[in-house]
Design a protein around this motif. Structure first.
Motif, mmCIF file in Angstrom:
data_model
loop_
_atom_site.group_PDB
_atom_site.id
_atom_site.type_symbol
_atom_site.label_atom_id
_atom_site.label_comp_id
_atom_site.label_asym_id
_atom_site.label_seq_id
_atom_site.Cartn_x
_atom_site.Cartn_y
_atom_site.Cartn_z
ATOM 1 N N LYS A 281 -11.777 -23.673 15.810
ATOM 2 C CA LYS A 281 -11.227 -24.639 16.646
ATOM 3 C C LYS A 281 -9.779 -24.586 16.554
ATOM 4 O O LYS A 281 -9.304 -24.154 15.651
ATOM 5 C CB LYS A 281 -11.650 -26.031 15.716
ATOM 6 N N VAL A 282 -9.087 -24.919 17.788
ATOM 7 C CA VAL A 282 -7.689 -24.611 17.698
ATOM 8 C C VAL A 282 -7.052 -26.188 17.857
ATOM 9 O O VAL A 282 -7.251 -26.877 18.903
ATOM 10 C CB VAL A 282 -7.049 -23.666 18.587
ATOM 11 N N ASN A 283 -6.070 -26.378 16.789
ATOM 12 C CA ASN A 283 -4.996 -27.682 17.079
ATOM 13 C C ASN A 283 -3.780 -27.059 17.094
ATOM 14 O O ASN A 283 -3.156 -26.658 16.081
ATOM 15 C CB ASN A 283 -5.427 -28.618 15.816
ATOM 16 N N TYR A 284 -3.150 -26.931 18.402
ATOM 17 C CA TYR A 284 -1.594 -26.321 18.476
ATOM 18 C C TYR A 284 -0.956 -27.467 17.880
ATOM 19 O O TYR A 284 -0.890 -28.593 18.077
ATOM 20 C CB TYR A 284 -1.419 -26.158 20.030
ATOM 21 N N ALA B 195 -14.360 -23.135 10.766
ATOM 22 C CA ALA B 195 -13.007 -22.193 10.879
ATOM 23 C C ALA B 195 -12.033 -22.773 11.862
ATOM 24 O O ALA B 195 -12.652 -23.326 12.784
ATOM 25 C CB ALA B 195 -13.521 -20.912 11.604
ATOM 26 N N ARG B 196 -10.830 -22.727 11.628
ATOM 27 C CA ARG B 196 -9.970 -23.514 12.600
ATOM 28 C C ARG B 196 -8.463 -23.064 12.238
ATOM 29 O O ARG B 196 -7.933 -22.476 11.455
ATOM 30 C CB ARG B 196 -10.034 -25.044 12.010
ATOM 31 N N ILE B 197 -7.788 -23.006 13.408
ATOM 32 C CA ILE B 197 -6.280 -22.596 13.449
ATOM 33 C C ILE B 197 -5.686 -24.130 13.833
ATOM 34 O O ILE B 197 -5.765 -24.871 14.565
ATOM 35 C CB ILE B 197 -6.012 -21.911 14.642
ATOM 36 N N ILE B 198 -4.456 -24.260 12.798
ATOM 37 C CA ILE B 198 -3.713 -25.513 12.810
ATOM 38 C C ILE B 198 -2.405 -25.402 12.560
ATOM 39 O O ILE B 198 -1.937 -24.073 12.147
ATOM 40 C CB ILE B 198 -4.320 -26.497 11.643
ATOM 41 N N PRO B 199 -1.581 -26.365 12.922
ATOM 42 C CA PRO B 199 -0.162 -26.361 12.649
ATOM 43 C C PRO B 199 0.095 -25.853 11.104
ATOM 44 O O PRO B 199 -0.738 -26.387 10.282
ATOM 45 C CB PRO B 199 0.396 -27.536 12.848
ATOM 46 N N TYR B 200 1.076 -24.931 10.992
ATOM 47 C CA TYR B 200 1.459 -24.524 9.591
ATOM 48 C C TYR B 200 1.939 -25.797 8.558
ATOM 49 O O TYR B 200 2.709 -26.584 9.265
ATOM 50 C CB TYR B 200 2.584 -23.475 9.362
ATOM 51 N N GLN B 201 1.160 -25.859 7.530
ATOM 52 C CA GLN B 201 1.607 -27.282 6.792
ATOM 53 C C GLN B 201 1.151 -26.988 5.307
ATOM 54 O O GLN B 201 0.428 -25.903 4.991
ATOM 55 C CB GLN B 201 0.517 -28.231 7.093
ATOM 56 N N LEU C 142 -5.064 -15.826 15.834
ATOM 57 C CA LEU C 142 -3.930 -16.423 15.282
ATOM 58 C C LEU C 142 -2.521 -15.781 15.486
ATOM 59 O O LEU C 142 -1.618 -16.206 16.021
ATOM 60 C CB LEU C 142 -3.969 -16.331 13.850
ATOM 61 N N VAL C 143 -2.909 -14.069 15.415
ATOM 62 C CA VAL C 143 -1.645 -13.373 16.003
ATOM 63 C C VAL C 143 -1.186 -13.882 17.350
ATOM 64 O O VAL C 143 -0.094 -13.759 17.790
ATOM 65 C CB VAL C 143 -1.676 -12.057 15.499
ATOM 66 N N GLY C 144 -2.354 -13.612 18.032
ATOM 67 C CA GLY C 144 -2.440 -13.964 19.494
ATOM 68 C C GLY C 144 -1.643 -15.157 20.147
ATOM 69 O O GLY C 144 -0.657 -15.292 20.817
ATOM 70 N N ILE C 145 -1.946 -16.379 19.198
ATOM 71 C CA ILE C 145 -1.313 -17.616 19.590
ATOM 72 C C ILE C 145 0.198 -17.615 19.163
ATOM 73 O O ILE C 145 1.168 -18.115 19.996
ATOM 74 C CB ILE C 145 -2.171 -18.446 18.698
ATOM 75 N N ASP C 146 0.391 -16.956 17.925
ATOM 76 C CA ASP C 146 1.850 -16.734 17.661
ATOM 77 C C ASP C 146 2.596 -15.568 17.766
ATOM 78 O O ASP C 146 3.585 -15.094 17.356
ATOM 79 C CB ASP C 146 2.180 -17.133 16.044
ATOM 80 N N LYS C 147 2.042 -14.879 18.901
ATOM 81 C CA LYS C 147 2.631 -13.469 19.504
ATOM 82 C C LYS C 147 4.223 -13.453 19.574
ATOM 83 O O LYS C 147 4.933 -12.514 19.551
ATOM 84 C CB LYS C 147 2.007 -13.057 20.595
ATOM 85 N N ILE D 239 -7.643 -21.352 8.606
ATOM 86 C CA ILE D 239 -8.404 -22.022 7.386
ATOM 87 C C ILE D 239 -9.701 -21.654 7.710
ATOM 88 O O ILE D 239 -10.225 -22.051 8.902
ATOM 89 C CB ILE D 239 -7.636 -23.268 7.091
ATOM 90 N N MET D 240 -10.538 -21.436 6.679
ATOM 91 C CA MET D 240 -12.023 -21.712 6.866
ATOM 92 C C MET D 240 -12.410 -21.999 5.423
ATOM 93 O O MET D 240 -11.819 -21.504 4.434
ATOM 94 C CB MET D 240 -12.479 -20.336 7.153
ATOM 95 N N ASP D 241 -13.396 -22.988 5.342
ATOM 96 C CA ASP D 241 -13.888 -23.418 4.113
ATOM 97 C C ASP D 241 -15.193 -22.724 3.619
ATOM 98 O O ASP D 241 -15.968 -22.332 4.468
ATOM 99 C CB ASP D 241 -14.282 -25.021 4.066
ATOM 100 N N TYR D 242 -15.472 -22.543 2.410
ATOM 101 C CA TYR D 242 -16.828 -22.346 1.810
ATOM 102 C C TYR D 242 -17.449 -23.378 0.772
ATOM 103 O O TYR D 242 -16.437 -23.709 -0.029
ATOM 104 C CB TYR D 242 -16.734 -20.810 1.015
ATOM 105 N N SER D 243 -18.499 -23.559 0.964
ATOM 106 C CA SER D 243 -19.262 -24.198 -0.291
ATOM 107 C C SER D 243 -20.510 -23.402 -0.425
ATOM 108 O O SER D 243 -21.231 -22.846 0.550
ATOM 109 C CB SER D 243 -19.627 -25.674 0.325
#
Length: 363
Positions: free
Chosen positions: A7-10, A47-53, A120-125, A35-39
């Protein structure tokens, strides 16, 4: 996990990008992060790409108390044709899984992790700087996030990737550095975590580095933690010596990190028919080689500097000057070839390069 389930949140407003001559290492970060979580119950998920925070994490998260974490470091490069490319990223992902195994962290799907990094690199190329020697540093890492103060492997983790534009490592050309041989402190021992890329190894190295920096040295040369006799690494880099025409590097022994640049150097030397051997080498042998005139070059190899020539080693008060404190021919050829391949200015006969496609930010 489906290789396209990210998922992508620009971000709504991008940051102001720094000028190439204003870049420091690891101080500035791009617009987005992965970010991706594990349990235990779900495995790796969300799995998601989000604004840096900033991260929202419990104070009792196990990473803060027992150091269960691993990381990697690689770069994206801007080519003369305007493309973006990575250098041997699969090797970094193989290594993060070796580190995961040592730290009792669940294995990553390496193919999916590479897909995530490329996206991720492609988004912030457009964050990849274009000036000579600059690049986009990629920092994948995993932290244990379970809120629990018991000494045991965590049941929850996050895999995170952040990006940082970095300046040229050598602003005034590749120059040899002074190194102090460390006799008191040790980095790690066989059976410990030296062959894993985990934060505790680097924390353990800071004291020695701080002490020698005050005396004008760039870094320390680490000896083995048992006999304090055999050479292991230089700072956070693998180390090589040219002795009587042969390149020698310490053999992997359980306490030495298996560097991607190290592996690349060995492959290049074999490709050029330059003799190269991985074996134990003592500080006494190196000193004797200097005394009899057969020590011709020394250099470190790692992601940040690529190749860092060593002009002087100080050991028990003796100053060992190498190649008149000048950059040697093998060091220079390795540096020029590796950076030429990384930046797309030279042919890549080994299949080391992975291209990255720009991602259109459709919100």
């Amino acid at each position: 996990m489906d290789n396209h389930s990210i998922k992508v949140n620009y971000c709504s407003t991008g940051k102001v990008k720094p000028k190439s001559d204003e870049l420091e290492f690891g101080r500035i970060f791009t617009d987005h992060m992965f970010i991706m979580d594990y349990s235990d119950s779900l495995g790796w998920h969300d799995a998601r790409i989000i604004p840096y925070q900033p991260l929202l994490i419990d104070p009792s998260a196990m990473v803060f108390h027992y150091g269960q974490s691993v990381f990697e470091g690689l770069k994206a490069y801007h080519t003369p044709e305007g493309d973006a490319q990575l250098f041997r990223p699969k090797k970094n992902l193989e290594r993060i899984n070796r580190s995961n195994d040592r730290l009792c962290i669940p294995e990553l799907d390496e193919e999916f992790a590479l897909h995530a990094i490329k996206q991720l690199v492609g988004i912030d190329k457009d964050w990849i700087p274009k000036a000579d020697g600059t690049s986009l540093y990629i920092r994948p890492f995993i932290i244990s996030t379970e809120a629990y103060l018991g000494v045991a492997p965590s049941r929850h983790y996050q895999f995170i990737v952040i990006l940082s534009p970095v300046g040229a490592y050598y602003k005034e050309g590749i120059n040899p550095v002074k190194i102090a041989v460390e006799n008191k402190y040790v980095r790690t021992v066989a059976g410990g975590t030296g062959e894993a890329k985990t934060g505790g190894n680097y924390a353990a190295s800071l004291k020695a580095q701080e002490l020698v920096a005050n005396s004008g040295y760039a870094q320390v040369l680490w000896l083995d933690g048992v006999e304090r006799e055999y050479i292991e690494e230089v700072g956070s880099m693998n180390v090589f010596f040219k002795i009587n025409g042969e390149i020698v590097t310490p053999a992997l022994n359980g306490s030495i990190l298996k560097g991607v640049t190290r592996d690349s150097v060995i492959e290049l030397l074999k490709h050029w028919d330059i003799p190269v051997v991985e074996r134990k080498i003592s500080m006494q042998e190196l000193y004797d080689a200097h005394e009899n005139g057969s020590l011709e070059e020394a250099f470190g190899a790692g992601t940040a500097a690529v190749i860092s020539p060593i002009g002087q080693l100080t050991w028990n008060g003796d100053h060992i000057i190498i190649n008149n404190a000048e950059t040697g021919s093998v060091s220079k050829k390795l540096y020029d070839t590796l950076t030429g391949i990384q930046y797309g200015k030279q042919e890549d006969p080994f299949g080391w390069i992975e291209k990255v496609k720009a991602v259109s930010k459709v919100k």
